[in-house]
Write an enzyme that holds these catalytic residues in place. Structure first.
Site, PDB file in Angstrom:
ATOM      1  NE  ARG A  96       2.715  30.431  40.192  1.00  0.00           N
ATOM      2  CZ  ARG A  96       2.151  31.522  40.729  1.00  0.00           C
ATOM      3  NH1 ARG A  96       1.394  32.318  39.996  1.00  0.00           N
ATOM      4  NH2 ARG A  96       2.363  31.794  41.998  1.00  0.00           N
TER       5      ARG A  96
ATOM      6  CG  HIS B 219      -0.394  27.326  42.497  1.00  0.00           C
ATOM      7  ND1 HIS B 219      -0.531  28.558  43.073  1.00  0.00           N
ATOM      8  CD2 HIS B 219       0.939  27.165  42.309  1.00  0.00           C
ATOM      9  CE1 HIS B 219       0.652  29.130  43.221  1.00  0.00           C
ATOM     10  NE2 HIS B 219       1.565  28.303  42.751  1.00  0.00           N
TER      11      HIS B 219
ATOM     12  CG  ASN C  65      -3.610  30.461  44.275  1.00  0.00           C
ATOM     13  OD1 ASN C  65      -2.451  30.144  44.039  1.00  0.00           O
ATOM     14  ND2 ASN C  65      -4.493  29.617  44.766  1.00  0.00           N
TER      15      ASN C  65
ATOM     16  CG  HIS D 191      10.304  29.189  38.476  1.00  0.00           C
ATOM     17  ND1 HIS D 191      10.576  29.489  39.783  1.00  0.00           N
ATOM     18  CD2 HIS D 191       8.970  28.928  38.432  1.00  0.00           C
ATOM     19  CE1 HIS D 191       9.462  29.414  40.498  1.00  0.00           C
ATOM     20  NE2 HIS D 191       8.474  29.063  39.717  1.00  0.00           N
TER      21      HIS D 191
END
Ligand code: HEM
Ligand SMILES: *[C@@H]1O[C@H](CO)[C@@H](O)[C@H](O)[C@H]1NC(C)=O
Ligand SMILES: *[C@@H]1O[C@H](CO)[C@@H](O)[C@H](O)[C@H]1NC(C)=O
Length: 322
Positions: free
Chosen positions: A62, A66, A94, A194
């Site tokens: 992840r 990001h 975040n 996910h």
């Protein structure tokens, strides 16, 4: 003959120059001279971190996502706040959510100990994301390299809506990925990330209490750990995205969607009567197709606006600009 080869040489030189100016990433051999053991160094630290806590593989994957969605894959997500700028770590998507910074520090320290000042933090995130997926049984791919690190980070950019929220509709998901050059198919495949990791009560509460396109047994089970009342420490209670095989990178994310057991509102949007239903069905029936599309899309995501050539820097410590 001599004239032709002279012209040919000039042409090749121009191609090389143009190539290096247009911000092209290189292949996996990028560090083969200056840091031949970079993959070994990264994997040794990563292996022990994931052995200690399998979720760490998800958290590290992840981080790369990001990083890339906010001003490109430039390692900016790793920068701590300074007196001259506020970084991305406390941005809405975040804060209290991204994790693994300490593992990245340990990886970077190991890499610096074998080849100081050579490997960028942005490349470390890309390699670590790939290796994390592989460690949990997912697909492998040739990671592109040659990214350099930014000297600054932007809280405002991280809060600007470039990162998709868990409340997003399908059309919002499609447009946010399109904004960084990723297709609907890329979006649907990347969402399969996910299949590992966890989410906090606060990001799925509305879904389990209010959404109607959710399996009742699944929703009720999730409510046990996520009370309707907000503003308590239970906001931070976590649930696995994939309740069956949370530490295995497989296609069960899509199987769950088919059964209306997506954890986030945005997850279930991929299978809710819209244009991505057919892709979800394909990935449910064909893990190979999911793996192939996921790998392709990861390479594309890793190619979002990299700094290359003489742009940016190689940070010694991923938290600060040297
Ligand atoms: C499609 C739009 C996406 C949305 C709306 C979304 C949203 C979220 C949210 C809300 C969380 C939980 C955060 C928390 O509990 O604090 C999460 C976790 C996670 N996301 Fe996404 N995400 C998306 C796409 C992606 C992509 C493209 C990747 C990587 C390729 C990814 C990888 C992950 C992983 C692995 C976790 C679990 C992290 C952990 O356990 O530490 N997500 N995502
Ligand atoms: C980030 O989280 C901390 C700890 O919960 C909180 O004190 C702080 O206000 C949050 N920052 C922002 C900008 O929301
Ligand atoms: C459910 O929806 C109602 C009406 O929009 C809203 O007031 C409420 O806060 C929502 N409940 C949760 C748990 O999100």
């Amino acid at each position: 003959m001599a004239r032709i080869s002279w012209k040919f040489g000039l042409l090749m030189m121009m191609i090389v120059l143009v190539g290096s100016c247009s911000g092209q990433l290189s292949n996996e051999n990028f560090y083969s001279k200056k840091c031949p053991n970079v993959f070994k160094a990264i994997r040794s630290v990563l292996r022990s971190a994931v052995a200690k806590e399998p979720r760490m593989a998800a958290s590290l994957l992840r981080l790369h996502f990001h990083d890339c969605f906010v001003n490109g894959c430039d390692g900016s997500v790793l920068l701590d706040d300074t007196s001259s700028f506020k970084g991305e770590k406390t941005a809405g998507p975040n804060n209290n959510s991204l994790r693994g910074y300490d593992v990245v520090d340990a990886i970077k320290a190991k890499v610096e100990s074998v080849c100081p000042g050579v490997v960028s933090c942005a490349d470390i995130l890309a390699i670590t994301a790939r290796d994390s997926v592989v460690l949990l049984g997912g697909p492998n791919w040739n990671v592109k390299l040659g990214r350099r690190d930014s000297k600054t980070a932007s809280l405002a950019a991280a809060n600007s809506g470039v990162l998709p929220p868990p409340t997003a509709t399908l059309s919002q998901l499609i447009s946010k990925f399109q904004a960084v050059g990723l297709s609907t198919k890329d979006m649907a495949a990347l969402s399969g990330a996910h299949t590992i990791g966890k989410a906090r009560c606060t990001v799925y509460r509305t879904r389990i209490y209010n959404d109607t396109n959710i399996d009742r047994t699944f929703a009720n089970a999730r409510k046990k750990n996520c009370p309707i009342i907000t503003g308590t420490p239970k906001d931070n209670n976590v649930a696995p995205f994939d309740f069956k095989t949370p530490n295995h990178f497989d296609n069960s994310y899509y199987k769950n969607l088919l059964n209306k057991k997506g954890l986030l509102h945005s997850d279930q949007e991929l299978f809710n009567g819209g244009s991505t239903d057919s892709l979800v069905r394909t990935y449910t029936n064909n893990q190979k197709a999911f793996f192939a599309d996921f790998a392709t899309a990861m390479i594309k995501m890793g190619n979002i606006k990299p700094l290359t050539g003489s742009q940016g820097i190689i940070r010694r410590n991923c938290r600060r600009a040297n």
